[in-house]
Design a protein around this motif. Sequence first.
Motif, PDB file in Angstrom:
ATOM      1  N   ASP A 106      11.257  -0.014  -0.501  1.00  0.00           N
ATOM      2  CA  ASP A 106      10.863   1.089  -1.374  1.00  0.00           C
ATOM      3  C   ASP A 106      10.162   2.165  -0.520  1.00  0.00           C
ATOM      4  O   ASP A 106       9.092   1.922   0.024  1.00  0.00           O
ATOM      5  N   LYS A 107      10.785   3.325  -0.390  1.00  0.00           N
ATOM      6  CA  LYS A 107      10.241   4.365   0.507  1.00  0.00           C
ATOM      7  C   LYS A 107       8.852   4.800   0.028  1.00  0.00           C
ATOM      8  O   LYS A 107       8.607   4.880  -1.161  1.00  0.00           O
ATOM      9  N   GLY A 108       7.991   5.094   0.975  1.00  0.00           N
ATOM     10  CA  GLY A 108       6.649   5.537   0.596  1.00  0.00           C
ATOM     11  C   GLY A 108       5.648   4.394   0.469  1.00  0.00           C
ATOM     12  O   GLY A 108       4.470   4.616   0.210  1.00  0.00           O
ATOM     13  N   TRP A 109       6.118   3.144   0.655  1.00  0.00           N
ATOM     14  CA  TRP A 109       5.230   1.976   0.551  1.00  0.00           C
ATOM     15  C   TRP A 109       5.306   1.113   1.807  1.00  0.00           C
ATOM     16  O   TRP A 109       6.355   1.035   2.445  1.00  0.00           O
ATOM     17  N   ALA A 166       0.841  -1.202   0.000  1.00  0.00           N
ATOM     18  CA  ALA A 166       0.000   0.000   0.000  1.00  0.00           C
ATOM     19  C   ALA A 166       0.874   1.249   0.000  1.00  0.00           C
ATOM     20  O   ALA A 166       1.870   1.308   0.739  1.00  0.00           O
ATOM     21  N   PRO A 167       0.516   2.224  -0.817  1.00  0.00           N
ATOM     22  CA  PRO A 167       1.227   3.500  -0.720  1.00  0.00           C
ATOM     23  C   PRO A 167       0.907   4.133   0.639  1.00  0.00           C
ATOM     24  O   PRO A 167      -0.243   4.075   1.082  1.00  0.00           O
ATOM     25  N   ASN A 168       1.927   4.702   1.286  1.00  0.00           N
ATOM     26  CA  ASN A 168       1.714   5.195   2.662  1.00  0.00           C
ATOM     27  C   ASN A 168       0.589   6.216   2.780  1.00  0.00           C
ATOM     28  O   ASN A 168      -0.117   6.244   3.788  1.00  0.00           O
ATOM     29  N   ASP A 169       0.405   7.029   1.731  1.00  0.00           N
ATOM     30  CA  ASP A 169      -0.657   8.040   1.835  1.00  0.00           C
ATOM     31  C   ASP A 169      -2.058   7.427   1.733  1.00  0.00           C
ATOM     32  O   ASP A 169      -3.055   8.113   1.952  1.00  0.00           O
ATOM     33  N   LYS A 170      -2.136   6.121   1.393  1.00  0.00           N
ATOM     34  CA  LYS A 170      -3.444   5.453   1.323  1.00  0.00           C
ATOM     35  C   LYS A 170      -3.637   4.453   2.470  1.00  0.00           C
ATOM     36  O   LYS A 170      -4.630   3.740   2.530  1.00  0.00           O
ATOM     37  N   LEU A 171      -2.612   4.393   3.335  1.00  0.00           N
ATOM     38  CA  LEU A 171      -2.636   3.359   4.391  1.00  0.00           C
ATOM     39  C   LEU A 171      -3.888   3.395   5.261  1.00  0.00           C
ATOM     40  O   LEU A 171      -4.504   2.361   5.508  1.00  0.00           O
ATOM     41  N   ASP A 172      -4.265   4.598   5.693  1.00  0.00           N
ATOM     42  CA  ASP A 172      -5.417   4.683   6.606  1.00  0.00           C
ATOM     43  C   ASP A 172      -6.667   4.111   5.970  1.00  0.00           C
ATOM     44  O   ASP A 172      -7.412   3.348   6.586  1.00  0.00           O
TER      45      ASP A 172
END
Length: 283
Positions: free
Chosen positions: A243-246, A218-224
Amino acid sequence: MLKLAIQKSGRLHDDSMRLLKECGINISNGVNKLKTEASNFPLQVFFLRDDDIPQYVEDSVADIGVVGENVVYEKNKSVDIVETLGFGRCRLSIAVVRGEQYTGVQSLHGRKIATSYPFLTRRFLSENKVQADIHEISGSVEIAPGIGLADAICDLVSSGSTLLTNGLKEVETILHSEAVLIRNKNFNDAQVRLLNKLLFRIHAVKKARNNKYILLNAPNDKLDEIIGLLPGMKSPTVLPLADKGWSSVHSVLNEDEFWEKIEQLKTAGAQGILVVPIEKMIV
Ligand code: PRT
Ligand code: ZN
């Protein structure tokens, strides 16, 4: 030592054996024998005709048994149902000749009904205040109307294809059935302890069957949003990816809501979704 009765051969045999195996209970496949013993659990297994199992359990010849609810209710013996097992699903239904007009249960009044389930059929008819002539036969019930033996039948149905090929239509369902574990009513403490040990394993197997383990990126900005979609046993496990951001998200999904959730997860931005079966699940 617990004595378990299962069907010697027939529709419930393989699933009963598989359940024992999934519970980690090894029994040498002695189906040609009357009984065998587990090598790693205090369990003796008797191989019997399904119809005889409720009686044997009532009489303490066996302590527990695996049998269809249809047989338990038809035999009406004094035993307790302790667990549904999720296989051997079918229904006991009344069927009439396809072309015949059927306007409700009163249409059965004065008719001749062939069945291997006289007790349940009679009870259903009397509950509905219908007087019909019950003709008990032990097998091939579905051919009875075709050979002029009866006007209707009351028999087990699963896919419905037997009714179809014999020109019959299902008009009333008397009972929904699946395989169950039954027990004798008079257990001592040691027997209760052993049964609970077995039930603990059966619960873990049943839970695992109904659930899948899911891993996704999951991309971190979509985690929630993604975490909000996943129930998990407590909450999902989230691990950072190289991979940063994931992140990698791990969780457990119920079979019933599985496909719907997968769609929602994809829409929310999940990638690389992996789904794996769970062998045992202890909560
Ligand atoms: O020798 P034994 O007495 O032990 O076996 P049996 O011949 O009496 O029973 P068996 O092995 O046929 O069935 C054992 C149990 O399986 C039943 O008591 C039910 O609990 C369960 N079960 C599940 C079924 C069916 N599905 C089923 N479809 N039992 C029988 N049928 C028969 C039904 O009688 C009809 O002839 O299958 C036909 C209908 O199937 P469909 O798919 O065409 O609708
Ligand atoms: Zn039988």
